[in-house]
Design a protein around this motif. Sequence first.
Motif, PDB file in Angstrom:
ATOM      1  N   VAL A  68       3.982  14.472  -5.079  1.00 16.09           N
ATOM      2  CA  VAL A  68       3.462  14.243  -3.731  1.00 16.09           C
ATOM      3  C   VAL A  68       2.404  13.146  -3.763  1.00 16.09           C
ATOM      4  O   VAL A  68       2.391  12.232  -2.917  1.00 16.09           O
ATOM      5  N   LEU A  69       1.510  13.240  -4.738  1.00 22.41           N
ATOM      6  CA  LEU A  69       0.445  12.234  -4.845  1.00 22.41           C
ATOM      7  C   LEU A  69       1.025  10.847  -5.112  1.00 22.41           C
ATOM      8  O   LEU A  69       0.556   9.846  -4.552  1.00 22.41           O
TER       9      LEU A  69
ATOM     10  N   LEU B  54      -0.497  14.984   4.091  1.00 16.65           N
ATOM     11  CA  LEU B  54       0.211  15.600   2.966  1.00 16.65           C
ATOM     12  C   LEU B  54      -0.583  15.486   1.676  1.00 16.65           C
ATOM     13  O   LEU B  54      -0.581  16.395   0.840  1.00 16.65           O
ATOM     14  N   ARG B  55      -1.277  14.389   1.532  1.00 12.76           N
ATOM     15  CA  ARG B  55      -2.040  14.153   0.303  1.00 12.76           C
ATOM     16  C   ARG B  55      -3.149  15.191   0.136  1.00 12.76           C
ATOM     17  O   ARG B  55      -3.461  15.627  -0.981  1.00 12.76           O
TER      18      ARG B  55
ATOM     19  N   LEU C 152     -11.028  16.920   0.106  1.00 15.16           N
ATOM     20  CA  LEU C 152     -11.884  16.937   1.292  1.00 15.16           C
ATOM     21  C   LEU C 152     -12.006  15.535   1.894  1.00 15.16           C
ATOM     22  O   LEU C 152     -11.982  15.376   3.121  1.00 15.16           O
ATOM     23  N   ALA C 153     -12.113  14.522   1.039  1.00 12.24           N
ATOM     24  CA  ALA C 153     -12.188  13.144   1.539  1.00 12.24           C
ATOM     25  C   ALA C 153     -10.903  12.773   2.274  1.00 12.24           C
ATOM     26  O   ALA C 153     -10.944  12.151   3.353  1.00 12.24           O
ATOM     27  N   ALA C 154      -9.748  13.183   1.723  1.00 14.37           N
ATOM     28  CA  ALA C 154      -8.471  12.891   2.380  1.00 14.37           C
ATOM     29  C   ALA C 154      -8.367  13.625   3.710  1.00 14.37           C
ATOM     30  O   ALA C 154      -7.850  13.086   4.692  1.00 14.37           O
TER      31      ALA C 154
ATOM     32  N   ALA D 245      -4.374  17.599  11.318  1.00 12.08           N
ATOM     33  CA  ALA D 245      -5.579  17.084  10.675  1.00 12.08           C
ATOM     34  C   ALA D 245      -6.575  18.199  10.408  1.00 12.08           C
ATOM     35  O   ALA D 245      -7.162  18.295   9.326  1.00 12.08           O
ATOM     36  N   PHE D 246      -6.755  19.078  11.375  1.00 13.37           N
ATOM     37  CA  PHE D 246      -7.727  20.163  11.210  1.00 13.37           C
ATOM     38  C   PHE D 246      -7.180  21.273  10.317  1.00 13.37           C
ATOM     39  O   PHE D 246      -7.954  21.956   9.635  1.00 13.37           O
ATOM     40  N   ALA D 247      -5.858  21.450  10.313  1.00  9.13           N
ATOM     41  CA  ALA D 247      -5.275  22.397   9.354  1.00  9.13           C
ATOM     42  C   ALA D 247      -5.510  21.913   7.931  1.00  9.13           C
ATOM     43  O   ALA D 247      -5.840  22.692   7.025  1.00  9.13           O
ATOM     44  N   ALA D 248      -5.351  20.606   7.715  1.00  2.93           N
ATOM     45  CA  ALA D 248      -5.611  20.038   6.390  1.00  2.93           C
ATOM     46  C   ALA D 248      -7.089  20.153   6.028  1.00  2.93           C
ATOM     47  O   ALA D 248      -7.439  20.448   4.877  1.00  2.93           O
TER      48      ALA D 248
END
Length: 362
Positions: free
Chosen positions: A57-58, A77-78, A92-94, A108-111
Amino acid sequence: MTALHPLVEQAGALIDIDRIDDARALLARRLAEDPTDAAAWVSLADCHLVDREYEEVLTATGEALALAPEYFDAQYLRTYALRRTGRRDEALAAAHEAVRLGPQRWRAFAALSEALGAWQPRWPEAFDAAAAAVRLGPDAIGAHRALWKAALMNGRSDVVRQAVLETLRIDPQNAWALKERADRAAWEAASPPLTGAGAKLPAAAEAYATALAADPQADRLRKGLDGAVFRMLRGTRWLALLCLVIAALAGQIFPSGNDPVALPAPLGTRLYALALMAAVWGFGAWRRYRSMRAGVRLSLWSLVRRVGWAKLIVGQSAWCTLTAVVIVTVPWSERIVPQVLFWVALVPTLLTVWFERAAIRA
């Protein structure tokens, strides 16, 4: 982003119906044609995420972001791949970057909730982020699942239950939500007896059967259904033992201070005992059995055929009940035979119950 290539669109449709290998094949064709297609790389990352191939994935999202640094789906996804590989700060940055790119998108907020969940002191923030995801996507199953996970971390059992119910509102056949509901029903049925747990076992079995119908290949659900049905079978021994006690009292097989030698017991008393035993089985087992869905009934008989201990339980229930019927139907003139029958039925059954409980505690 530009319009998706037809092969990428087809791959996305295949991912939606869990045909991951077919989607990979289409994406491999597309990337062989044009390795600069960022959307194809993101869809490939989605396939890897489904299969829990986080390093892949990365790699795929890295290729996509190199081609399109503002690609929201790649950052989204990242975040999950970084979280699963233990790179908490990068995750956290991603996630924050995903929120910046899509401030009105529930994903976005789920991630962000997923990334914040890596730090126990920040679990309340993870809950708030998941709640924001639900506000932005009230009909998105992924948002409710994110809230379910955050609620679990924060001990919010009320929200956990509500998230599952909301998922079933959106998709009544959602396999994950049905499994969670079945697990919850089984947990409630496993509560101490004073909570009425025995009455909840049929509900747990029904819930597992419903979940299994949605996901027939789930071994864990099948084992859960077998476990609920097995515990229901164990309960039949108490019905049989109650019948045995009724028979002993009605048949007067133990001397009493009032009239220690009055045998046989009155016919009316013995007939009344038979009716009472029929009521015990009718309301305690047969009525409940007839109201079960077909899947639960089939599981019950399958369990009896497959598991020796289940056969033993059924045999003991039948033996105790038959002994009770013999005690009250035969007009005994001496107490020794019915007393022997009573103890031969009672003692082995109670010893088996004790052995089971000792094994469970161990």
